[in-house]
Design an enzyme around this catalytic site. Structure first.
Site, PDB file in Angstrom:
ATOM      1  N   ASN A   1       0.944  -1.126   0.102  1.00  0.00           N
ATOM      2  CA  ASN A   1      -0.258  -0.021  -0.036  1.00  0.00           C
ATOM      3  C   ASN A   1       0.899   1.050   0.221  1.00  0.00           C
ATOM      4  O   ASN A   1       1.449   1.452   0.947  1.00  0.00           O
ATOM      5  CB  ASN A   1      -0.888   0.121   1.237  1.00  0.00           C
ATOM      6  CG  ASN A   1      -1.719   1.330   1.429  1.00  0.00           C
ATOM      7  OD1 ASN A   1      -2.007   2.058   0.509  1.00  0.00           O
ATOM      8  ND2 ASN A   1      -2.208   1.520   2.641  1.00  0.00           N
ATOM      9  N   TRP A   2       1.049   1.777  -1.159  1.00  0.00           N
ATOM     10  CA  TRP A   2       2.063   3.018  -1.533  1.00  0.00           C
ATOM     11  C   TRP A   2       1.416   4.311  -0.498  1.00  0.00           C
ATOM     12  O   TRP A   2       2.189   5.295  -0.517  1.00  0.00           O
ATOM     13  CB  TRP A   2       2.185   3.304  -2.896  1.00  0.00           C
ATOM     14  CG  TRP A   2       3.243   2.308  -3.484  1.00  0.00           C
ATOM     15  CD1 TRP A   2       3.764   1.296  -2.801  1.00  0.00           C
ATOM     16  CD2 TRP A   2       3.441   2.327  -4.633  1.00  0.00           C
ATOM     17  NE1 TRP A   2       4.564   0.609  -3.663  1.00  0.00           N
ATOM     18  CE2 TRP A   2       4.335   1.361  -4.927  1.00  0.00           C
ATOM     19  CE3 TRP A   2       3.106   2.911  -5.968  1.00  0.00           C
ATOM     20  CZ2 TRP A   2       4.900   0.907  -6.086  1.00  0.00           C
ATOM     21  CZ3 TRP A   2       3.721   2.637  -7.018  1.00  0.00           C
ATOM     22  CH2 TRP A   2       4.523   1.694  -7.099  1.00  0.00           C
ATOM     23  N   LYS A   3      -0.059   4.318  -0.129  1.00  0.00           N
ATOM     24  CA  LYS A   3      -0.517   5.481   0.205  1.00  0.00           C
ATOM     25  C   LYS A   3      -0.206   6.744  -0.650  1.00  0.00           C
ATOM     26  O   LYS A   3      -0.222   6.586  -1.887  1.00  0.00           O
ATOM     27  CB  LYS A   3       0.131   5.700   1.598  1.00  0.00           C
ATOM     28  CG  LYS A   3       0.055   4.719   2.553  1.00  0.00           C
ATOM     29  CD  LYS A   3       0.065   4.702   4.085  1.00  0.00           C
ATOM     30  CE  LYS A   3       0.011   3.333   4.842  1.00  0.00           C
ATOM     31  NZ  LYS A   3      -0.044   3.451   6.212  1.00  0.00           N
TER      32      LYS A   3
ATOM     33  N   HIS B   1      -9.484   1.528   4.857  1.00  0.00           N
ATOM     34  CA  HIS B   1      -8.255   1.829   5.391  1.00  0.00           C
ATOM     35  C   HIS B   1      -8.597   2.765   6.832  1.00  0.00           C
ATOM     36  O   HIS B   1      -9.017   3.573   6.807  1.00  0.00           O
ATOM     37  CB  HIS B   1      -7.284   2.254   4.553  1.00  0.00           C
ATOM     38  CG  HIS B   1      -5.855   2.213   5.135  1.00  0.00           C
ATOM     39  ND1 HIS B   1      -5.355   3.042   6.034  1.00  0.00           N
ATOM     40  CD2 HIS B   1      -4.879   1.225   5.096  1.00  0.00           C
ATOM     41  CE1 HIS B   1      -4.350   2.948   6.455  1.00  0.00           C
ATOM     42  NE2 HIS B   1      -3.821   1.625   5.897  1.00  0.00           N
TER      43      HIS B   1
ATOM     44  N   GLU C   1      -6.818   4.874   8.090  1.00  0.00           N
ATOM     45  CA  GLU C   1      -6.375   6.363   7.833  1.00  0.00           C
ATOM     46  C   GLU C   1      -7.654   6.969   7.183  1.00  0.00           C
ATOM     47  O   GLU C   1      -7.806   8.101   7.195  1.00  0.00           O
ATOM     48  CB  GLU C   1      -5.253   6.345   6.850  1.00  0.00           C
ATOM     49  CG  GLU C   1      -3.826   6.142   7.572  1.00  0.00           C
ATOM     50  CD  GLU C   1      -2.879   5.496   6.831  1.00  0.00           C
ATOM     51  OE1 GLU C   1      -2.921   5.703   5.586  1.00  0.00           O
ATOM     52  OE2 GLU C   1      -1.804   5.286   7.317  1.00  0.00           O
TER      53      GLU C   1
ATOM     54  N   GLY D   1       2.488   2.028  10.887  1.00  0.00           N
ATOM     55  CA  GLY D   1       3.589   3.240  10.743  1.00  0.00           C
ATOM     56  C   GLY D   1       4.234   3.266  12.131  1.00  0.00           C
ATOM     57  O   GLY D   1       4.827   4.458  12.146  1.00  0.00           O
TER      58      GLY D   1
ATOM     59  N   SER E   1       3.134  -2.248  10.342  1.00  0.00           N
ATOM     60  CA  SER E   1       4.793  -2.387  10.528  1.00  0.00           C
ATOM     61  C   SER E   1       5.307  -3.612  10.057  1.00  0.00           C
ATOM     62  O   SER E   1       5.995  -4.220  10.796  1.00  0.00           O
ATOM     63  CB  SER E   1       5.056  -2.124  12.103  1.00  0.00           C
ATOM     64  OG  SER E   1       4.643  -0.629  12.434  1.00  0.00           O
TER      65      SER E   1
ATOM     66  N   GLY F   1       2.647  -1.119   4.301  1.00  0.00           N
ATOM     67  CA  GLY F   1       2.846   0.062   3.918  1.00  0.00           C
ATOM     68  C   GLY F   1       4.217   0.707   3.646  1.00  0.00           C
ATOM     69  O   GLY F   1       4.756   0.397   2.339  1.00  0.00           O
ATOM     70  N   GLY F   2       4.929   1.084   4.763  1.00  0.00           N
ATOM     71  CA  GLY F   2       6.240   1.855   4.290  1.00  0.00           C
ATOM     72  C   GLY F   2       7.336   0.664   3.701  1.00  0.00           C
ATOM     73  O   GLY F   2       8.077   1.281   2.828  1.00  0.00           O
TER      74      GLY F   2
HETATM   75  P1  PGA Z   1       2.845   0.255   7.594  1.00  0.00           P
HETATM   76  O1  PGA Z   1       1.449   0.425   7.051  1.00  0.00           O
HETATM   77  O2  PGA Z   1       3.377  -1.051   7.066  1.00  0.00           O
HETATM   78  O3  PGA Z   1       3.832   1.373   7.236  1.00  0.00           O
HETATM   79  O4  PGA Z   1       2.676   0.178   9.038  1.00  0.00           O
HETATM   80  C1  PGA Z   1       0.319  -0.587   6.853  1.00  0.00           C
HETATM   81  C2  PGA Z   1      -0.971  -0.054   6.089  1.00  0.00           C
HETATM   82  O5  PGA Z   1      -1.168   1.188   6.603  1.00  0.00           O
HETATM   83  O6  PGA Z   1      -1.322  -0.686   5.390  1.00  0.00           O
END
Ligand code: PGA
Length: 256
Positions: free
Chosen positions: A13-15, A96, A98, A174, A214, A235-236
């Site tokens: 997930n590149w956001k 999600h 967010e 994150g 994470s 994500g990251g």
């Molecule tokens: P993260 O994000 O791996 O950076 O914790 C995961 C996500 O929000 O899908």
């Protein structure tokens, strides 16, 4: 529950990161590397066409990070499921944390978005998970129950079976704080139980439930080795080709 073989599905997930040229070279590079799991990338809207074109002929699935709950009409700034389909996308993330947090999305909206995606032949990837406060109050399972039941409201067992669920404890996203294997396994087993009681055992045994929060190259294998964990939402660590491919290779070192 009887053992059903579920494939491992790893999605990045590149956001709100990366432009078109970067997306194209990332996908081209990823297509050249060897992996045994199913792989997807949820990219920004602006990169969808280029990423889908670069992924053509490979096993990489390209998807969006959101979708409108409306089919079409005067909704300035929104993107419909039909428009996503048009870009070559095959799936989209909904719910999600967010979006739930910053854009006030609730389970009813998530449910409507899932219905739009299904109508357009796109696979929904629904994120669920409790906040730190809910976790500390011992309310995690209650939250997961409500998000699953309300998010899947009105869907048939066949439709539910095709959805990917990502359990992402909000406090692990994150933050570098991955949930412990015991917490993850208990949450995933609980989700399967909720799905079994509402949509039947068969649906619960086949649905893909990913873990997210994470995920890194050094914890991916341990998470993938958990029997109720069918993949990862990253994500990251999905932003650099090197760390993402390391996670994909972790799959080969986990017992599946
Ligand atoms: P993260 O994000 O791996 O950076 O914790 C995961 C996500 O929000 O899908």
């Amino acid at each position: 529950m009887a053992h059903v073989h579920r494939p491992k599905v790893i999605v990045g997930n590149w956001k709100m990161h990366k432009g078109i040229a970067e997306a194209r070279s990332f996908v081209t590079g990823l297509a050249l590397s060897h992996f045994t799991s199913l792989v997807g990338l949820a990219v920004p809207y602006t990169c969808l066409s280029a990423a889908a074109e670069a992924a053509r002929g490979s096993a990489i699935m390209i998807g969006a990070q959101n979708v409108s709950d409306n089919e079409d009409g005067p909704f300035t700034g929104e993107i419909s499921s039909k428009m996503l389909k048009d870009t070559g996308a095959t799936f989209a993330i909904v719910g999600h944390s967010e979006r739930r947090q910053h854009f006030h999305e609730d389970d009813t909206l998530v449910n409507n978005k899932i219905k739009r995606l299904i109508e357009s032949g796109l696979r929904p990837l629904m994120c669920i998970g409790e906040t730190l406060e809910q976790h500390q109050d011992g309310k995690s399972h209650q939250v997961l129950h409500a998000q699953l039941i309300n998010g899947f409201r009105g869907l048939t067992p066949g439709q539910v079976e095709h959805i990917i669920v990502a359990y992402e404890p909000v406090w692990a996203i994150g933050t570098g704080k991955t949930a412990s294997p015991e917490t993850v396994e208990a949450a995933h087993a609980y989700c399967r139980k909720v799905i079994a009681s509402a949509w039947g055992k068969d649906t619960a045994e086949h649905i893909i439930i990913q873990y997210g929060g994470s995920v890194k190259a050094d914890n991916a294998a341990a998470l993938l080795a958990l029997s109720d964990v069918d993949g990862l939402l990253v994500g990251g660590a999905s932003l650099a080709l090197e760390s993402f491919t390391k996670i994909l290779h972790a799959q080969e070192h986990s017992k599946s």
